[in-house]
Design a protein around this motif. Sequence first.
Motif, PDB file in Angstrom:
ATOM      1  N   ALA A  15       0.824  -1.219   0.000  1.00  0.00           N
ATOM      2  CA  ALA A  15       0.000   0.000   0.000  1.00  0.00           C
ATOM      3  C   ALA A  15       0.855   1.264   0.000  1.00  0.00           C
ATOM      4  N   ALA A  16       2.032   1.203   0.600  1.00  0.00           N
ATOM      5  CA  ALA A  16       2.908   2.380   0.663  1.00  0.00           C
ATOM      6  C   ALA A  16       3.358   2.827  -0.720  1.00  0.00           C
ATOM      7  N   SER A  17       3.336   1.921  -1.701  1.00  0.00           N
ATOM      8  CA  SER A  17       3.748   2.263  -3.073  1.00  0.00           C
ATOM      9  C   SER A  17       2.591   2.748  -3.932  1.00  0.00           C
ATOM     10  N   ASP A  18       1.374   2.650  -3.437  1.00  0.00           N
ATOM     11  CA  ASP A  18       0.192   3.037  -4.205  1.00  0.00           C
ATOM     12  C   ASP A  18      -0.171   4.489  -3.923  1.00  0.00           C
ATOM     13  N   SER A  19      -0.707   5.146  -4.933  1.00  0.00           N
ATOM     14  CA  SER A  19      -1.158   6.527  -4.744  1.00  0.00           C
ATOM     15  C   SER A  19      -2.469   6.533  -3.969  1.00  0.00           C
ATOM     16  N   PRO A  20      -2.791   7.651  -3.322  1.00  0.00           N
ATOM     17  CA  PRO A  20      -4.091   7.733  -2.659  1.00  0.00           C
ATOM     18  C   PRO A  20      -5.239   7.407  -3.614  1.00  0.00           C
ATOM     19  N   GLU A  21      -5.170   7.896  -4.839  1.00  0.00           N
ATOM     20  CA  GLU A  21      -6.240   7.640  -5.811  1.00  0.00           C
ATOM     21  C   GLU A  21      -6.385   6.148  -6.084  1.00  0.00           C
ATOM     22  N   GLU A  22      -5.264   5.440  -6.210  1.00  0.00           N
ATOM     23  CA  GLU A  22      -5.316   4.000  -6.446  1.00  0.00           C
ATOM     24  C   GLU A  22      -5.934   3.278  -5.253  1.00  0.00           C
ATOM     25  N   LEU A  23      -5.555   3.674  -4.054  1.00  0.00           N
ATOM     26  CA  LEU A  23      -6.080   3.016  -2.857  1.00  0.00           C
ATOM     27  C   LEU A  23      -7.567   3.263  -2.682  1.00  0.00           C
ATOM     28  N   TYR A  24      -7.988   4.516  -2.848  1.00  0.00           N
ATOM     29  CA  TYR A  24      -9.413   4.828  -2.718  1.00  0.00           C
ATOM     30  C   TYR A  24     -10.222   4.068  -3.779  1.00  0.00           C
ATOM     31  N   ALA A  25      -9.715   4.038  -5.016  1.00  0.00           N
ATOM     32  CA  ALA A  25     -10.436   3.358  -6.110  1.00  0.00           C
ATOM     33  C   ALA A  25     -10.493   1.848  -5.886  1.00  0.00           C
ATOM     34  N   LEU A  26      -9.405   1.266  -5.401  1.00  0.00           N
ATOM     35  CA  LEU A  26      -9.374  -0.175  -5.155  1.00  0.00           C
ATOM     36  C   LEU A  26     -10.428  -0.558  -4.119  1.00  0.00           C
ATOM     37  N   TRP A  27     -10.479   0.192  -3.019  1.00  0.00           N
ATOM     38  CA  TRP A  27     -11.455  -0.098  -1.966  1.00  0.00           C
ATOM     39  C   TRP A  27     -12.881   0.142  -2.464  1.00  0.00           C
ATOM     40  N   ALA A  28     -13.119   1.275  -3.116  1.00  0.00           N
ATOM     41  CA  ALA A  28     -14.473   1.583  -3.604  1.00  0.00           C
ATOM     42  C   ALA A  28     -14.942   0.539  -4.618  1.00  0.00           C
ATOM     43  N   GLY A  29     -14.065   0.097  -5.496  1.00  0.00           N
ATOM     44  CA  GLY A  29     -14.430  -0.935  -6.473  1.00  0.00           C
ATOM     45  C   GLY A  29     -14.776  -2.255  -5.802  1.00  0.00           C
ATOM     46  N   ALA A  30     -14.001  -2.621  -4.789  1.00  0.00           N
ATOM     47  CA  ALA A  30     -14.270  -3.867  -4.058  1.00  0.00           C
ATOM     48  C   ALA A  30     -15.610  -3.788  -3.338  1.00  0.00           C
ATOM     49  N   VAL A  31     -15.908  -2.640  -2.731  1.00  0.00           N
ATOM     50  CA  VAL A  31     -17.189  -2.471  -2.038  1.00  0.00           C
ATOM     51  C   VAL A  31     -18.350  -2.557  -3.035  1.00  0.00           C
ATOM     52  N   ALA A  32     -18.204  -1.938  -4.188  1.00  0.00           N
ATOM     53  CA  ALA A  32     -19.272  -1.989  -5.205  1.00  0.00           C
ATOM     54  C   ALA A  32     -19.520  -3.429  -5.658  1.00  0.00           C
ATOM     55  N   ARG A  33     -18.444  -4.197  -5.903  1.00  0.00           N
ATOM     56  CA  ARG A  33     -18.612  -5.610  -6.286  1.00  0.00           C
ATOM     57  C   ARG A  33     -19.256  -6.411  -5.156  1.00  0.00           C
ATOM     58  N   SER A  34     -18.863  -6.117  -3.927  1.00  0.00           N
ATOM     59  CA  SER A  34     -19.444  -6.818  -2.780  1.00  0.00           C
ATOM     60  C   SER A  34     -20.935  -6.562  -2.674  1.00  0.00           C
ATOM     61  N   ARG A  35     -21.333  -5.313  -2.878  1.00  0.00           N
ATOM     62  CA  ARG A  35     -22.766  -4.994  -2.816  1.00  0.00           C
ATOM     63  C   ARG A  35     -23.534  -5.758  -3.888  1.00  0.00           C
ATOM     64  N   ALA A  36     -22.991  -5.822  -5.088  1.00  0.00           N
ATOM     65  CA  ALA A  36     -23.657  -6.547  -6.179  1.00  0.00           C
ATOM     66  C   ALA A  36     -23.728  -8.047  -5.854  1.00  0.00           C
ATOM     67  N   ASN A  37     -22.634  -8.610  -5.347  1.00  0.00           N
ATOM     68  CA  ASN A  37     -22.625 -10.031  -5.001  1.00  0.00           C
ATOM     69  C   ASN A  37     -23.563 -10.331  -3.837  1.00  0.00           C
ATOM     70  N   LEU A  38     -23.661  -9.415  -2.902  1.00  0.00           N
ATOM     71  CA  LEU A  38     -24.589  -9.577  -1.777  1.00  0.00           C
ATOM     72  C   LEU A  38     -26.032  -9.603  -2.278  1.00  0.00           C
ATOM     73  N   ARG A  39     -26.373  -8.687  -3.179  1.00  0.00           N
ATOM     74  CA  ARG A  39     -27.734  -8.688  -3.743  1.00  0.00           C
ATOM     75  C   ARG A  39     -28.033 -10.015  -4.443  1.00  0.00           C
TER      76      ARG A  39
END
Length: 183
Positions: free
Chosen positions: A100-124
């Motif tokens: 994570a120390a090598s990733d930009s803030p934008e990459e980290l925020y996008a990675l987490w947000a994308g995972a949450v969006a997929r999780s919500r879809a899989n939960l539905r």
Amino acid sequence: MSEDTEPVLLEPPVAGDETDTLIGSLERQRRTFAWKCAGLDAVGLGARLAPSTITLGGLLKHLALVEEDYFSRRLLDEEFGPPWNTVDWDADPDWEWHSAASDSPEELYALWAGAVARSRANLRKALADGGLDGLARHSWPDGRAPSLRRILVDLVEEYARHVGHADLIRESVDGRVGEDPPC
């Protein structure tokens, strides 16, 4: 309204059913975690409290992995996608924390947000297929498969633990404390 734009429960209902209460609890933890991490640059996301090596950036990447692990791999028995599928987990079982120390803030925020969006879809999808009693397709080493209910409770616990870490780290960065005001 499409599945990708469905409203998200931001709080558990005061007197709702079990599904809405569990999902609302998870979403409240996600929202509080997002608020703790919001608006920080690489220095803020890299801050830590000695002697711990936990950072907000590491938490973002770790919880992105947890989302993928629980709601894709365990629940639906799907293979990990990028970046998780390229990691030598035997060589570095804590890769998400270290890298994570090598990733930009934008990459980290996008990675987490994308995972949450997929999780919500899989939960539905899982709720439609069998509700809270539906079993995960990936079983534990002893052959038992957890229910969706158990997976949701485990995620609430995982987030609650890490929101506590995020609270302490964020306070050390700029004094932000408490919870995001309810919407």
